[in-house]
Structure formats: C-alpha cells, structure tokens
Design a protein around this motif. Structure first.
Motif, mmCIF file in Angstrom:
data_model
loop_
_atom_site.group_PDB
_atom_site.id
_atom_site.type_symbol
_atom_site.label_atom_id
_atom_site.label_comp_id
_atom_site.label_asym_id
_atom_site.label_seq_id
_atom_site.Cartn_x
_atom_site.Cartn_y
_atom_site.Cartn_z
ATOM 1 N N ALA A 72 -28.824 -84.196 -61.757
ATOM 2 C CA ALA A 72 -30.382 -84.757 -61.250
ATOM 3 C C ALA A 72 -31.413 -83.806 -61.285
ATOM 4 O O ALA A 72 -32.601 -83.992 -61.354
ATOM 5 C CB ALA A 72 -30.072 -85.593 -59.952
ATOM 6 N N LEU A 73 -31.170 -82.439 -60.510
ATOM 7 C CA LEU A 73 -31.941 -81.485 -60.630
ATOM 8 C C LEU A 73 -32.453 -80.828 -61.970
ATOM 9 O O LEU A 73 -33.676 -80.683 -62.201
ATOM 10 C CB LEU A 73 -31.497 -80.253 -59.650
ATOM 11 N N GLU A 74 -31.424 -81.089 -62.747
ATOM 12 C CA GLU A 74 -31.799 -80.621 -64.320
ATOM 13 C C GLU A 74 -32.959 -81.521 -64.973
ATOM 14 O O GLU A 74 -33.614 -81.143 -65.439
ATOM 15 C CB GLU A 74 -30.574 -80.434 -65.287
ATOM 16 N N THR A 75 -32.422 -83.017 -64.640
ATOM 17 C CA THR A 75 -33.379 -83.781 -65.378
ATOM 18 C C THR A 75 -34.661 -83.865 -64.862
ATOM 19 O O THR A 75 -35.789 -84.054 -65.376
ATOM 20 C CB THR A 75 -32.826 -85.441 -64.814
ATOM 21 N N GLN A 76 -35.012 -83.479 -63.525
ATOM 22 C CA GLN A 76 -36.062 -83.195 -63.022
ATOM 23 C C GLN A 76 -36.911 -81.853 -63.022
ATOM 24 O O GLN A 76 -37.785 -81.286 -62.517
ATOM 25 C CB GLN A 76 -36.061 -83.234 -61.417
ATOM 26 N N ASN A 77 -36.106 -80.986 -64.066
ATOM 27 C CA ASN A 77 -36.456 -79.667 -64.240
ATOM 28 C C ASN A 77 -36.859 -78.619 -63.229
ATOM 29 O O ASN A 77 -37.612 -77.836 -63.429
ATOM 30 C CB ASN A 77 -37.985 -79.754 -65.171
ATOM 31 N N VAL A 78 -35.862 -78.793 -62.212
ATOM 32 C CA VAL A 78 -35.911 -77.940 -61.201
ATOM 33 C C VAL A 78 -34.766 -76.720 -61.392
ATOM 34 O O VAL A 78 -35.150 -75.558 -61.094
ATOM 35 C CB VAL A 78 -35.512 -78.553 -59.888
ATOM 36 N N GLU A 132 -31.824 -75.176 -64.622
ATOM 37 C CA GLU A 132 -31.339 -75.354 -65.934
ATOM 38 C C GLU A 132 -30.174 -74.718 -66.057
ATOM 39 O O GLU A 132 -29.693 -73.623 -65.420
ATOM 40 C CB GLU A 132 -32.450 -74.610 -67.065
ATOM 41 N N THR A 133 -29.065 -75.008 -66.815
ATOM 42 C CA THR A 133 -27.745 -74.733 -67.022
ATOM 43 C C THR A 133 -27.818 -73.801 -68.067
ATOM 44 O O THR A 133 -28.076 -74.416 -69.248
ATOM 45 C CB THR A 133 -26.646 -75.496 -66.788
ATOM 46 N N THR A 178 -25.175 -72.513 -70.852
ATOM 47 C CA THR A 178 -23.778 -72.445 -71.268
ATOM 48 C C THR A 178 -23.331 -70.845 -71.042
ATOM 49 O O THR A 178 -23.464 -70.013 -71.790
ATOM 50 C CB THR A 178 -23.498 -73.043 -72.424
ATOM 51 N N GLY A 179 -22.123 -70.680 -70.468
ATOM 52 C CA GLY A 179 -21.426 -69.465 -70.305
ATOM 53 C C GLY A 179 -22.198 -68.304 -69.319
ATOM 54 O O GLY A 179 -21.356 -67.415 -69.122
ATOM 55 N N LYS A 180 -23.244 -68.737 -68.758
ATOM 56 C CA LYS A 180 -24.007 -67.844 -67.884
ATOM 57 C C LYS A 180 -24.132 -68.449 -66.379
ATOM 58 O O LYS A 180 -24.017 -67.682 -65.326
ATOM 59 C CB LYS A 180 -25.298 -67.421 -68.178
ATOM 60 N N GLY A 181 -24.382 -69.836 -66.380
ATOM 61 C CA GLY A 181 -24.595 -70.283 -64.934
ATOM 62 C C GLY A 181 -25.734 -71.292 -64.789
ATOM 63 O O GLY A 181 -26.383 -71.608 -65.698
#
Length: 121
Positions: free
Chosen positions: A56-62, A64-65, A67-70
């Motif tokens: 949900a926080l990603e969807t709100q642009n708060v 970002e993930t 890949t492979g880093k966190g």
C-alpha cells in the motif's frame, strides 16, 4: 512495538507509523526499511500484514522496493496527487464539522494544526 489500536486494521496502523516516522524526520529519503520478515518480528505482526502495508505504501509512492536490494523511503518529488488532496480535504471537512458541532472555534483548530506540525517536524 507500538500500541495496537482497536478498530483500525494492523496494516494501516503500520503504514501510519512509517509515514509518521518519515514526516518527523526519523526516516529520511533513501533510508532502507527492514525486510518484511524483520519488520514482522519487530512489530509482532504476521509477515502478510507487513507485506500488505508495504504494498500500500508503494502504491502511494511513499516507499519503493528495489529487487535484490530492499525497500527504501522514496523521494516525494513534489508531485501532489489530486486523489490524495481530495481525501485530505474530505477528512479536514469532517474534522471542521465535528469541531463546529462541539463549539470549537477556528482559532483553536489552527492552534492544534500548528502544534501538530511542530511535533511532526
């Protein structure tokens, strides 16, 4: 682990804690968040609950993930989402209605807003 509030889903509570940490400067742009499993252990939550909050926080642009880093706190980029503005205005309208109903004047509301901004800054 923060205190659990009845009536609000746990993933939403976690979202608000993360947003509050960003707003107050505890978390900064680029800071890495714990993994889903680590956060679940820290907060005493099910990993699925943490994953839902992160999504949900990603969807709100708060956040970002990468890949492979966190998962990292994302820069706001100064873009104001019209949907978010509408939601905030609706919430403020509800607060003003309740305040007027309780005979709380605008000066008091302004004072509270300034106080809260100071606490979060």
């Amino acid at each position: 682990m923060a205190q659990i509030q009845r009536g609000q889903p746990l993933y939403e509570q976690l979202m608000w804690r993360i947003k509050a940490q960003i707003a107050s400067g505890v978390l900064h742009i680029g800071d890495k968040l714990p993994s889903v499993r680590e956060m679940a252990l820290i907060e005493g939550l099910n990993p699925n609950t943490v994953a839902k909050a992160y999504k949900a926080l990603e969807t709100q642009n708060v956040i970002e993930t990468v890949t492979g880093k966190g998962t990292f706190v994302r820069e706001n980029e100064g873009i104001v989402d019209d949907k978010l503005l509408a939601q905030l205005r609706l919430k403020m309208t509800e607060i003003v209605i309740e305040a007027k109903r309780a005979s709380i004047d605008a000066k008091q509301l302004h004072s509270w807003i300034e106080e809260l901004y100071g606490e979060i800054s």
